[in-house]
Design an enzyme around this catalytic site. Structure first.
Site, mmCIF file in Angstrom:
data_model
loop_
_atom_site.group_PDB
_atom_site.id
_atom_site.type_symbol
_atom_site.label_atom_id
_atom_site.label_comp_id
_atom_site.label_asym_id
_atom_site.label_seq_id
_atom_site.Cartn_x
_atom_site.Cartn_y
_atom_site.Cartn_z
ATOM 1 N N HIS A 27 0.835 -1.201 0.000
ATOM 2 C CA HIS A 27 0.000 0.000 0.000
ATOM 3 C C HIS A 27 0.872 1.253 0.000
ATOM 4 C CE1 HIS A 27 -3.975 -1.966 0.976
ATOM 5 N NE2 HIS A 27 -3.118 -2.958 1.165
ATOM 6 N N ASN A 29 3.896 1.571 -1.372
ATOM 7 C CA ASN A 29 4.490 1.803 -2.694
ATOM 8 C C ASN A 29 3.595 2.648 -3.600
ATOM 9 O OD1 ASN A 29 6.680 0.394 -1.898
ATOM 10 N ND2 ASN A 29 6.456 -1.308 -3.356
ATOM 11 N N ASP A 125 -5.624 5.850 2.095
ATOM 12 C CA ASP A 125 -5.893 4.500 1.587
ATOM 13 C C ASP A 125 -7.363 4.139 1.825
ATOM 14 O OD1 ASP A 125 -3.948 1.870 0.969
ATOM 15 O OD2 ASP A 125 -5.964 1.416 1.705
ATOM 16 N N THR A 147 -5.623 0.699 -3.749
ATOM 17 C CA THR A 147 -4.352 0.228 -4.321
ATOM 18 C C THR A 147 -4.506 -1.110 -5.033
ATOM 19 O OG1 THR A 147 -3.772 -0.850 -2.265
ATOM 20 C CG2 THR A 147 -2.991 1.410 -2.560
ATOM 21 N N SER A 148 -5.692 -1.695 -4.971
ATOM 22 C CA SER A 148 -5.876 -3.016 -5.570
ATOM 23 C C SER A 148 -6.808 -2.930 -6.779
ATOM 24 C CB SER A 148 -6.434 -3.953 -4.506
ATOM 25 O OG SER A 148 -6.578 -5.235 -5.034
#
Ligand code: UDP
Length: 664
Positions: A27, A29, A125, A147-148
């Site tokens: 997360h 990165n 996030d 992030t996914s």
């Protein structure tokens, strides 16, 4: 211009963005990569970070960093947890619970100190769900970084459903390799591997809160179908469509023709006792359909009101509306009394509503009773010239009752909060224009519903699938498919004429004979002698077929139909030319539209009589006329596909309906 003015007022002030990554490598990165990107576009960057997994600040001399005290090392819930795997995840949960004060404090300090800089927003996030309320309280816009993959997000979004379906704690381990029907890219064992046990456990709750961050609580729609196959199919298809758009579904239903709940484990079913089974046996002899409709509209009033009132008592907040069949006209008064919006589902065509509206059921009852001997029998009806007097003679044997039924139905459609039509704009464009004027309530044309969910899933009778392998052996477009729906009855004589017609034409055929369809017979007793032996493999008779699949099969050449509206739509969607043998109610109207308006079928004008049957089948299957019909219906098939595709009229109308219901 407005933007330029805004920029001028902030001239001299740099814009700062605060980013707050989740403290895990996968997360951190992407969050720091995003920070670099924004920095390259001229923003100042401040990174908030926790002591757990803190980033190496010396790698980013161009950013400022602010440290947020995360979990209290004395907190036993945290100190006992491993910092990897689910342990790390649980840390996160604890922090989401109490991190608000820390974050708010640091943000306030930053806002107070950076007087020369305008804080544009905070980016956090997606799993830091607590940050939204902090940002709201300080009036700072918050952007969410996920992030996914989108796909994974959709899978997570389905977890409440998986939980309802018992997939998270699957008892039957032999099912592990089964595909997840609701999310076919996954197998059941994949869901278990993701690791959440229940949407009620801490991680499940965190996910639920992530998914619901900005979304209101899922609303429930209550459905109330008319208990006949041709009405249950589209209503449950609609329920499925709206379920995939995030609504919970409750189906209140009559005991008669009760749907099978195990085919719809994602719905809640509540039966009411309407007592219809007590009188329905009369249907083979009592041909007055209005008698049955009146009975249902009276016997369901109290049970439906009680049931709805109880649901509302338990959960008024989340029940958005009731969707009931237009033929259940009494439901409008019940919904009004309970202050619940009602949407009316019209499972038939718009053209039929216009025709019923125009016909003189009350003022000229005798015109509905003409026979072959009357000179006007073949003449057009002045009030609705598409129809002939011989057509309207079929609508009902009780014009007064039919007129009363239609009046009640139309008045309550007008009083409803909206009408949902199982049709599509390009098919009934001119009717839609008139309907929009006559019915001021919003109209939604998002059909054909079976393009989204097949009728096989809602069939009340088991479909005989053995015929598919027989169809596989037939040449393309060689088979006559004959079926007259779930309600129509024919006499023994008519039944025999159908058999002779099919035999004499010499083509392969698949014929659906519903048990009880032939008046006075259980099933096939009155077939001509040795009929089945004589036909051999050329003809197949079944009790109930997987109709949509049959129509979609390349071997099917034409559909000899009673023109129930579902059958008509299903034929259009597969581009199969029709032979029209309407029996009663809306069927004669649909049949005229098919043969004389859209010109996608041929009307079997003289009823069930062997010579006419043979000639008509040949016109469609063997003549150039049949090819022209096939071309026209193929064009309509293409239009259906465009309308349900993204950006098409039905697609758009469905979105409008979802927005409309969400606004209740
Ligand atoms: N149907 C079916 N198998 C059959 C005949 C019909 O599954 O052998 C389905 C058909 O696909 C349609 C419904 O039953 O969805 C019949 O509805 P329709 O409006 O055509 O006629 P009704 O039964 O109401 O007269």
């Amino acid at each position: 211009m407005e933007n330029e003015t805004q920029t001028e007022t902030t001239v001299g002030r740099r814009r700062r963005i605060i980013l707050f990554p989740l403290p895990f490598q996968g997360h951190i990165n992407p969050m720091l990569q995003l920070a670099n990107l924004l920095y390259s576009k001229g923003f100042s960057i401040t990174i908030f970070h926790t002591n757990f997994n803190a980033p190496k600040t010396s790698n980013y001399p161009h950013f400022t960093f602010r440290f947020i005290l995360d979990n209290d090392p004395q907190d036993e819930r945290v100190s006992s947890l491993p910092s990897h795997g689910m342990g790390a995840f649980n840390r996160l949960f604890v922090f989401n619970e109490h991190g608000g004060d820390e974050l708010r404090h640091e943000l306030e300090l930053l806002l107070a100190s950076d007087e020369d800089e305008h804080v544009s927003c905070i980016i956090t996030d997606a799993l830091w769900h607590f940050t939204q309320s902090v940002a709201d309280s300080l009036n700072i816009p918050r952007l969410v970084l996920r992030t996914s993959s989108l796909f994974c997000f959709l899978a997570y979004a389905s977890f409440p459903l998986f939980d309802d379906l018992g997939y998270l704690n699957l008892a039957d381990k032999t099912r592990l390799d089964e595909q997840v029907v609701e999310f076919p890219v996954l197998k059941l064992k994949d869901i278990i591997k993701i690791g959440f046990k229940s949407s009620k456990d801490p991680i499940g709750q965190m996910l639920a809160s992530l998914l619901n961050m900005d979304a209101p609580q899922r609303k429930t729609i209550v459905f109330f179908p008319l208990p006949f196959q041709g009405h249950i199919n589209p209503m449950l298809q609609l329920a499925n469509i709206l379920h995939t758009h995030g609504f919970k579904i409750t189906v209140i239903h009559a005991q008669y023709n009760s749907p099978n709940p195990s085919n719809h484990p994602h719905f809640t079913f509540i039966p009411i006792d309407e007592g219809f089974s007590k009188i329905v046996d009369q249907a083979a002899t009592n041909r007055d359909g209005t008698y049955f409709m009146r009975y249902l509209n009276e016997s369901c009033v109290d049970p439906l009101r009680d049931c709805l009132a109880k649901l509302l008592l338990d959960d008024r907040e989340t029940i958005a509306c009731v969707i009931s069949d237009v033929a259940f006209y009494f439901t409008q008064a019940v919904a009004d009394e309970l202050k619940l919006p009602r949407l009316a589902l019209r499972t038939g065509s718009m053209g039929c509503v216009l025709a019923y509206d125009a016909l003189p059921f009350h003022s000229n009852k005798t015109c509905f009773c003409l026979t072959k001997e009357d000179s006007d029998y073949e003449v057009s009806v002045p009030e609705y010239p598409l129809l002939k007097f011989k057509d309207i003679a079929k609508i009902s044997i009780n014009p007064q009752g039919m007129g009363d039924f239609a009046t009640n139905m139309f008045n309550q459609m007008k009083a409803s909060s909206g009408i949902i039509w199982n049709t599509f704009k390009e098919l009934e464009e001119s009717a839609l224009e008139t309907i929009s004027q006559d019915y001021p309530t919003p109209s939604f044309t998002l059909g054909p519903f079976h393009k989204y969910f097949p009728a096989s899933s809602t069939s009340l009778i088991e479909q005989d699938r053995t015929i598919i392998s027989w169809l596989d052996k037939q040449p393309p477009k060689s088979v006559v498919y004959a079926s007259f729906g779930s309600v129509a009855h024919i006499t023994e004589l008519e039944f025999q004429e159908v058999a002779h017609g099919l035999a004499n034409v010499g083509l392969s055929f698949l014929w659906v004979v519903r048990p009880g369809m032939v008046i006075g017979s259980d099933w096939l007793e009155s077939l001509p002698e040795n009929f089945e032996e004589r036909m051999g493999d050329r003809g197949r008779i079944v009790q109930w077929s997987p109709q949509q699949e049959v129509l979609a099969h390349p071997a099917t050449g034409c559909f000899w139909t009673h023109n129930g509206w579902n059958s008509t739509l299903e034929s259009i969607c597969e581009g199969v030319p029709m032979i029209c043998s309407p029996c009663f109610a809306d069927q004669p109207v649909n049949a005229r539209y098919v043969s004389d308006f859209w010109k996608i079928g041929v009307f079997l004008e003289d009823g069930f009589e062997r010579t006419g049957i043979e000639m008509t089948i040949k016109r469609v299957m063997m003549n150039i006329e049949g090819d022209e019909i096939r071309e026209r219906i193929s064009c309509l098939k293409d239009k259906v596909n465009v309308s349900v595709d993204e950006g098409g009229s039905s697609f758009q109308s469905l979105n409008n309906l979802v927005d409309y219901i969400s606004s209740f």
